[in-house]
Design a protein around this motif. Structure first.
Motif: not given
Length: 315
Positions: A5-12, A17-24, A94-99, A109-112
């Motif tokens: 649970l702690r990991k899920l909350i930290v990574m939320l 980044q989803v919003l950044e990809d979507r833009g406005l 996981n943080n996709k910026n570190n992929y 291959p299982l980074f995510k």
């Protein structure tokens, strides 16, 4: 569970980044109503995911249907559909910026999924010690989306998906550990690396620390070979499994065509090779069985005759 649970909350927050990809965002985008989550939200989200696995429906929206025939009690009361779908889309492990892209050193291959796998798989091994009889086999995780290492195996119930190698207890089916097939591997120079089935088996046993403890392993002909039998016997682990007659070091006698009721036994030290004709020729290797046949009274053919098979324990 608390660690997960702690990991899920930290990574939320990485989900932004989803919003950044979507833009406005559009005027009526549901993401304009986004609110930060807490531990209770994640617990509810995981409970709903578990419930969906127990009550399968044809699409996600049906769980929140108001139709008297299609509705699922409890879903709309504890979390709205928009809230669930927003968490589902925002939640990253996981943080996709570190992929690291494929073809570069240290690509995973299982980074995510890596944080969750590193947290959950050791738990499988630590909370339960399997009994003496264990097995290794392939399993499919159904998946029809885009994935570089998705495979197609027509003989499996789920024909498309992610192939895994599982080490399980034979009696209960408990999974002690598993590994994923992630496609072809390449060395640091970009040349393909062949991973043998022997390496898969030894890797799973070593990961669970089950070598040199007297375990009895059962496998099918995808893995079984005389070379693997010798290696495991030297590591204090016995093996029984069906085998392919074209494996290296197989006796030439095993390549003989048999008629109904015929059988062949060959032994090399502790390694026993058996071939008999059931509905077709079957070849078996074992390092802990005797060259004895017995009548199988569990089933009979149309004429009432019981088949004769090797005296191997039925688990």
């Amino acid at each position: 569970m608390k660690t997960l649970l702690r990991k899920l909350i930290v990574m939320l927050p990485v989900g932004f980044q989803v919003l950044e990809d979507r833009g406005l965002l559009g005027t009526y985008s549901r993401f304009r109503k986004w609110e930060n989550v807490n531990k209770a939200d994640i617990k509810v989200f995981l409970v709903l995911c578990t419930a969906m696995g127990l009550m399968e429906k044809h699409d996600l929206e049906t769980y929140w249907s108001t139709d008297q025939v299609l509705q699922t009690p409890g879903f709309r009361e504890i979390m709205s559909r928009d809230r669930f779908e927003m968490i589902l889309e925002m939640l990253h492990l996981n943080n996709k910026n570190n992929y690291i892209p494929p073809g570069r050193p240290h690509h995973d291959p299982l980074f995510k999924l890596r944080p969750i796998l590193d947290s959950v798989l050791p738990r499988f091994r630590s909370v339960y010690t399997p009994h003496q009889h264990i097995t290794i086999d392939e399993a499919m995780i159904a998946w029809k989306g885009k994935l570089r290492f998705r495979v197609y195996i027509p003989i499996k119930p789920d024909k498309f998906g992610i192939k895994t190698y599982k080490l399980c207890e034979s009696v209960s089916g408990y999974t002690s550990t598993l590994s994923f097939y992630t496609g072809k591997r390449f060395d640091e120079h970009g040349f393909p690396v062949t991973v043998s089935t022997k390496e898969v088996v030894m890797g799973l046993l070593d990961k669970c620390n089950l070598l040199n403890k007297g375990y009895k392993l059962y496998m099918d002909n995808f893995y079984t070979s005389p070379d693997l039998m010798d290696t495991l016997l030297a590591e204090g682990t016995m093996l029984c499994g069906t085998a392919r007659i074209n494996r290296a070091e197989m006796s030439d006698a095993m390549k003989t065509k048999l008629g109904r009721g015929d059988r062949i036994f060959r032994r090399r030290g502790n390694l026993l090779a058996i071939k008999w004709h059931d509905k077709k020729d079957v070849t078996l290797l074992s390092t802990f069985h005797k060259a004895v046949m017995k009548v199988d009274i569990s089933k009979a053919d149309r004429e009432g005759n019981f088949p004769v098979k090797p005296e191997c324990p039925r688990l």
